[in-house]
Design an enzyme around this catalytic site. Structure first.
Site, PDB file in Angstrom:
ATOM      1  N   ALA A  29       0.907  -1.262  -0.007  1.00  0.00           N
ATOM      2  CA  ALA A  29       0.138   0.014  -0.072  1.00  0.00           C
ATOM      3  C   ALA A  29       0.913   0.978   0.113  1.00  0.00           C
ATOM      4  O   ALA A  29       2.254   1.150   0.299  1.00  0.00           O
ATOM      5  CB  ALA A  29      -0.843  -0.123   1.261  1.00  0.00           C
ATOM      6  N   ASN A  30       0.387   2.463  -0.278  1.00  0.00           N
ATOM      7  CA  ASN A  30       0.919   3.595  -0.032  1.00  0.00           C
ATOM      8  C   ASN A  30       0.638   4.214   1.364  1.00  0.00           C
ATOM      9  O   ASN A  30      -0.597   3.808   1.988  1.00  0.00           O
ATOM     10  CB  ASN A  30       0.330   4.684  -1.088  1.00  0.00           C
ATOM     11  CG  ASN A  30       0.745   4.737  -2.446  1.00  0.00           C
ATOM     12  OD1 ASN A  30       1.923   3.982  -2.483  1.00  0.00           O
ATOM     13  ND2 ASN A  30       0.329   5.225  -3.481  1.00  0.00           N
ATOM     14  N   ARG A  31       1.412   5.113   1.881  1.00  0.00           N
ATOM     15  CA  ARG A  31       1.095   5.951   2.957  1.00  0.00           C
ATOM     16  C   ARG A  31      -0.167   6.692   2.716  1.00  0.00           C
ATOM     17  O   ARG A  31       0.299   7.761   2.044  1.00  0.00           O
ATOM     18  CB  ARG A  31       2.255   6.467   3.597  1.00  0.00           C
ATOM     19  CG  ARG A  31       2.896   5.908   4.716  1.00  0.00           C
ATOM     20  CD  ARG A  31       3.928   6.650   5.252  1.00  0.00           C
ATOM     21  NE  ARG A  31       5.141   5.823   5.261  1.00  0.00           N
ATOM     22  CZ  ARG A  31       5.561   4.860   6.178  1.00  0.00           C
ATOM     23  NH1 ARG A  31       4.431   4.550   7.222  1.00  0.00           N
ATOM     24  NH2 ARG A  31       6.634   4.222   5.923  1.00  0.00           N
ATOM     25  N   SER A  32      -1.206   6.728   3.468  1.00  0.00           N
ATOM     26  CA  SER A  32      -2.214   7.964   3.175  1.00  0.00           C
ATOM     27  C   SER A  32      -3.286   7.759   4.211  1.00  0.00           C
ATOM     28  O   SER A  32      -3.917   6.508   4.605  1.00  0.00           O
ATOM     29  CB  SER A  32      -2.894   7.599   1.747  1.00  0.00           C
ATOM     30  OG  SER A  32      -3.993   8.540   1.697  1.00  0.00           O
ATOM     31  N   VAL A  96      -3.315   6.037  -4.688  1.00  0.00           N
ATOM     32  CA  VAL A  96      -3.556   4.457  -5.439  1.00  0.00           C
ATOM     33  C   VAL A  96      -2.020   4.108  -5.507  1.00  0.00           C
ATOM     34  O   VAL A  96      -1.032   4.605  -6.154  1.00  0.00           O
ATOM     35  CB  VAL A  96      -4.104   4.801  -7.001  1.00  0.00           C
ATOM     36  CG1 VAL A  96      -4.420   3.414  -7.560  1.00  0.00           C
ATOM     37  CG2 VAL A  96      -5.378   5.662  -6.632  1.00  0.00           C
TER      38      VAL A  96
END
Ligand code: C5P
Length: 220
Positions: A29-32, A96
């Site tokens: 995942a991305n960091r968000s 995304v």
């Protein structure tokens, strides 16, 4: 629905990260946190918009008063956006994942006890923003992307705007020393066809309110 300049307008907002499964218990995942997208959706609702809020697994709770669609992966997010069209505006605040694991393992990948390491093969995810920006028919009148950059923010974001084909890019500097990622403040530059406008550092809620105002003006 609230009365306001966006009454009767449908706006799609994507938010949060996407999770791309490796196996049933692991993902990339991305960091968000989803904070900026959530604040923006709330601000649009306050101006009277009919908001479809499509979110990956975020840290913050979704806003009230939206049509809420929860997704995990980029491909699910793309399907949800397509299902939500048509819209007057679409704002892509989601972080995304650019890649997914090419073939998700149906069972948990086990250590073999001999120290051999798994090798993951990646596949590229669809670019949802670019796809909507380049629609030949039924394109939202206003398509807005975000650009999280760590250096040369305006140059990179201006190039991104052209590459993706969107109308506006909201660029922010996410270098670790800014504390913006996961924090409550943001310092953004709004990039449109006619140039870049840097806003002072302010709360993510204030960025959201100002951006919602700009969107209302652009659609009026
Ligand atoms: O290329 P980059 O990921 O930096 O672009 C960021 C912008 O593109 C954001 O608005 C993000 O929501 C959108 N995006 C997307 N689909 C992807 C990758 C990014 O909609 N697969």
């Amino acid at each position: 629905l609230a009365d306001g300049p966006l009454k009767g307008r449908h706006v799609i907002v994507t938010s949060g990260p996407t999770h791309e499964p490796i196996d049933p218990v692991r993902y990339i995942a991305n960091r968000s946190s989803g904070a900026q997208g959530t604040a923006l959706a709330r601000a649009l609702v306050a101006l009277g918009a009919d908001v479809t809020f499509i979110t990956g697994p975020a840290d913050v709770p979704p806003p009230a008063g939206v049509n809420l669609v929860r997704v995990q992966t980029a491909r699910q997010m793309k399907e949800a956006v397509e299902a939500a069209l048509p819209a007057d505006a679409a704002v892509f605040a989601a972080a995304v994942a650019d890649w997914r694991v090419a073939s998700e393992s149906a069972s948990k990948i086990k250590k073999d006890g001999k120290g051999s390491l798994p090798v993951l093969e990646f596949a590229e995810n669809p670019d949802i923003l670019a796809g909507v920006s380049r629609m030949k028919q039924g394109r939202p009148a206003l398509v807005v992307g975000f650009a999280a950059e760590t250096d040369d923010v305006i140059a990179h974001a201006t190039a991104k705007r052209a590459r993706k084909g969107c109308d506006w890019i909201v660029a922010n500097d996410v270098s670790p020393e800014t504390g913006i990622m996961g924090g409550s403040e943001n310092a953004v530059t709004l990039i449109r066809e006619d140039g870049a406008e840097s806003w002072p550092r302010m709360g993510k809620d204030q960025v959201a309110n100002r951006l919602a105002q700009e969107i209302a003006e652009a659609l009026s």
